[in-house]
Design a protein around this motif. Structure first.
Motif, short mmCIF file in Angstrom:
data_model
loop_
_atom_site.label_atom_id
_atom_site.label_comp_id
_atom_site.label_asym_id
_atom_site.label_seq_id
_atom_site.Cartn_x
_atom_site.Cartn_y
_atom_site.Cartn_z
N GLY A 90 0.79 -1.23 0.00
CA GLY A 90 0.00 0.00 0.00
C GLY A 90 0.81 1.27 0.00
O GLY A 90 0.25 2.36 -0.12
N LYS A 91 2.15 1.16 0.12
CA LYS A 91 3.00 2.35 0.12
C LYS A 91 3.23 2.82 -1.31
O LYS A 91 3.17 2.05 -2.27
CB LYS A 91 4.35 2.06 0.77
N TYR A 92 3.52 4.11 -1.44
CA TYR A 92 3.90 4.69 -2.73
C TYR A 92 5.41 4.93 -2.66
O TYR A 92 5.89 5.70 -1.83
CB TYR A 92 3.21 6.03 -2.95
N ILE A 93 6.16 4.26 -3.53
CA ILE A 93 7.61 4.40 -3.56
C ILE A 93 7.98 5.17 -4.82
O ILE A 93 7.65 4.75 -5.94
CB ILE A 93 8.32 3.03 -3.56
N LEU A 100 15.66 7.62 -15.50
CA LEU A 100 15.21 6.28 -15.18
C LEU A 100 13.69 6.26 -15.01
O LEU A 100 13.10 7.20 -14.48
CB LEU A 100 15.86 5.78 -13.89
N SER A 101 13.08 5.16 -15.43
CA SER A 101 11.64 5.01 -15.25
C SER A 101 11.37 4.27 -13.94
O SER A 101 12.28 3.87 -13.22
CB SER A 101 11.04 4.22 -16.42
N SER A 102 10.10 4.05 -13.66
CA SER A 102 9.72 3.33 -12.46
C SER A 102 10.13 1.86 -12.54
O SER A 102 10.10 1.14 -11.53
CB SER A 102 8.21 3.43 -12.24
N ALA A 103 10.54 1.40 -13.72
CA ALA A 103 10.98 0.00 -13.88
C ALA A 103 12.20 -0.33 -13.04
O ALA A 103 12.45 -1.51 -12.75
CB ALA A 103 11.26 -0.29 -15.35
N VAL A 104 12.95 0.70 -12.61
CA VAL A 104 14.13 0.45 -11.77
C VAL A 104 13.70 -0.11 -10.42
O VAL A 104 14.48 -0.76 -9.72
CB VAL A 104 14.96 1.73 -11.60
N LEU A 105 12.43 0.11 -10.04
CA LEU A 105 11.88 -0.46 -8.80
C LEU A 105 11.36 -1.86 -9.15
O LEU A 105 10.16 -2.14 -9.12
CB LEU A 105 10.76 0.42 -8.26
N SER A 106 12.27 -2.74 -9.46
CA SER A 106 11.91 -4.05 -10.02
C SER A 106 11.11 -4.88 -9.02
O SER A 106 11.40 -4.92 -7.84
CB SER A 106 13.18 -4.81 -10.44
N GLY A 107 10.08 -5.54 -9.55
CA GLY A 107 9.27 -6.43 -8.73
C GLY A 107 8.39 -5.74 -7.72
O GLY A 107 7.91 -6.37 -6.78
N ARG A 109 5.35 -4.64 -7.83
CA ARG A 109 3.96 -5.11 -7.75
C ARG A 109 3.83 -6.32 -6.83
O ARG A 109 2.80 -6.51 -6.18
CB ARG A 109 3.43 -5.42 -9.14
N GLU A 110 4.87 -7.14 -6.79
CA GLU A 110 4.85 -8.32 -5.93
C GLU A 110 4.80 -7.94 -4.45
O GLU A 110 4.35 -8.73 -3.62
CB GLU A 110 6.09 -9.18 -6.20
N THR A 111 5.25 -6.75 -4.13
CA THR A 111 5.28 -6.31 -2.73
C THR A 111 3.96 -5.67 -2.30
O THR A 111 3.76 -5.41 -1.11
CB THR A 111 6.40 -5.28 -2.51
N GLY A 112 3.09 -5.38 -3.27
CA GLY A 112 1.84 -4.71 -2.95
C GLY A 112 1.97 -3.20 -2.87
O GLY A 112 1.02 -2.50 -2.51
N ALA A 113 3.17 -2.68 -3.20
CA ALA A 113 3.39 -1.22 -3.20
C ALA A 113 3.23 -0.70 -4.62
O ALA A 113 3.08 -1.47 -5.58
CB ALA A 113 4.78 -0.89 -2.66
N GLU A 142 5.40 9.28 -13.81
CA GLU A 142 5.36 8.04 -14.60
C GLU A 142 5.31 6.88 -13.61
O GLU A 142 5.99 6.90 -12.59
CB GLU A 142 6.60 7.96 -15.49
N GLY A 143 4.47 5.89 -13.90
CA GLY A 143 4.43 4.74 -13.01
C GLY A 143 3.09 4.04 -12.99
O GLY A 143 2.28 4.17 -13.91
N ASP A 144 2.86 3.29 -11.93
CA ASP A 144 1.67 2.45 -11.79
C ASP A 144 0.39 3.25 -12.00
O ASP A 144 0.13 4.21 -11.28
CB ASP A 144 1.68 1.83 -10.39
#
Length: 287
Positions: A90-93, A100-107, A109-113, A142-144
């Motif tokens: 539920g956090k916004y990171i 860099l895009s949000s893709a650098v925060l790899s994985g 979605r698996e964390t629920g953030a 840019e992001g989710d």
């Protein structure tokens, strides 16, 4: 501002983190504080910004809804790996890299953030960036897509213009920012060097160029590139362009030629009745 966003925290207490933290606070957004791997740096930032130094990632995560990773680009992935080790559902990171895009925060979605790249199109010169200056900056988000509107609302709450972009747009977006800022520094440096060849001191060259450069930028953003264009290209003054090319060393000639080709296209739109084919030929002969 989205109801789900109540408090913002930062990992990284450099120029961007300190300036944004102060800006958010002065805009009425609750800032939890800063975590930094060097307590002295974070403590200094906290004192300067009337904020709080948080001594662990775990603790700052429990204190905020939105976490900004305001660290150098090459550190974002490593810091993210530390952050994702904790419960962050539920956090916004967010990170603040322009390239860099949000893709650098790899994985993520698996964390629920939810992951975002938030970038202000603005040059941060120090940790004390003026509120009055930053409030005019445009932010890109840019992001989710699930909560992108919340992030955009956070920034609009501060009064800033906000534009959403896609992951695939980040390289072009950042290149545009570099053209308008970093490369402009290089152009001014080349102008200074040419004036120094004419006998100007560096200080005299800077003083001479400032009113020209500043007035020209104001004209560009008031009238647009087409109507702001002046000089030998706009006048179709081939002889002057030839003299310039003759006076320049190869590196400066390459820069001059590339940019002149660009502004010929603008001149053609302003004066469609004029053929610039001869000027283009002159430039081709210098390759």
């Amino acid at each position: 501002m989205g109801d789900s966003i109540k408090k913002v925290g930062f990992i990284g207490a450099g120029k961007v983190g300190c300036s944004l933290g102060d800006y958010f606070k002065r805009s009425g957004i609750d800032v939890a504080g800063y975590y930094s791997h060097t307590q002295a740096g974070a403590g200094g930032a906290a004192a300067q910004q009337h904020g709080t130094h948080i001594d662990s990632i775990d603790k700052i995560l429990t204190m905020c809804d939105v976490l900004f990773l305001t660290v150098p680009d090459d550190a974002i992935a490593d810091v993210w790996e530390q952050v994702r080790a904790f419960p962050i559902q539920g956090k916004y990171i967010c990170h603040c890299s322009g390239s860099l895009s949000s893709a650098v925060l790899s994985g993520i979605r698996e964390t629920g953030a939810y992951g975002y790249s938030i970038h202000p199109m603005f040059p941060f010169k120090s940790k004390k960036t003026a509120y009055e200056d930053l409030k005019h900056a445009l932010f890109t988000v840019e992001g989710d897509p699930a909560h992108r509107e919340d992030m955009e609302a956070l920034l609009r709450h501060c009064g800033n213009p906000v534009v959403g972009i896609g992951k695939e747009d980040k390289p072009s977006y950042h290149a545009a920012a570099v053209f308008a800022s970093n490369l402009m520094v290089g152009l001014i440096e080349e102008a200074i060097q040419l004036l120094e060849k004419c006998g100007f001191s560096r200080e005299e060259a800077m003083a001479a160029l400032k009113p020209l450069a500043v007035s020209n930028l104001e004209n560009i953003f008031e009238a647009g590139t087409k109507d702001a264009l002046t000089g030998p290209v706009e006048r179709h003054d081939i002889q002057t362009v030839k003299k310039h090319l003759k006076a320049l060393d190869q590196d400066k000639k390459d820069t001059y030629t590339a940019l002149t080709k660009e502004i010929i296209q603008i001149a053609e739109k302003r004066h469609p009745q004029i053929s610039y084919a001869d000027m283009k030929q002159v430039l081709e002969e210098e390759r």
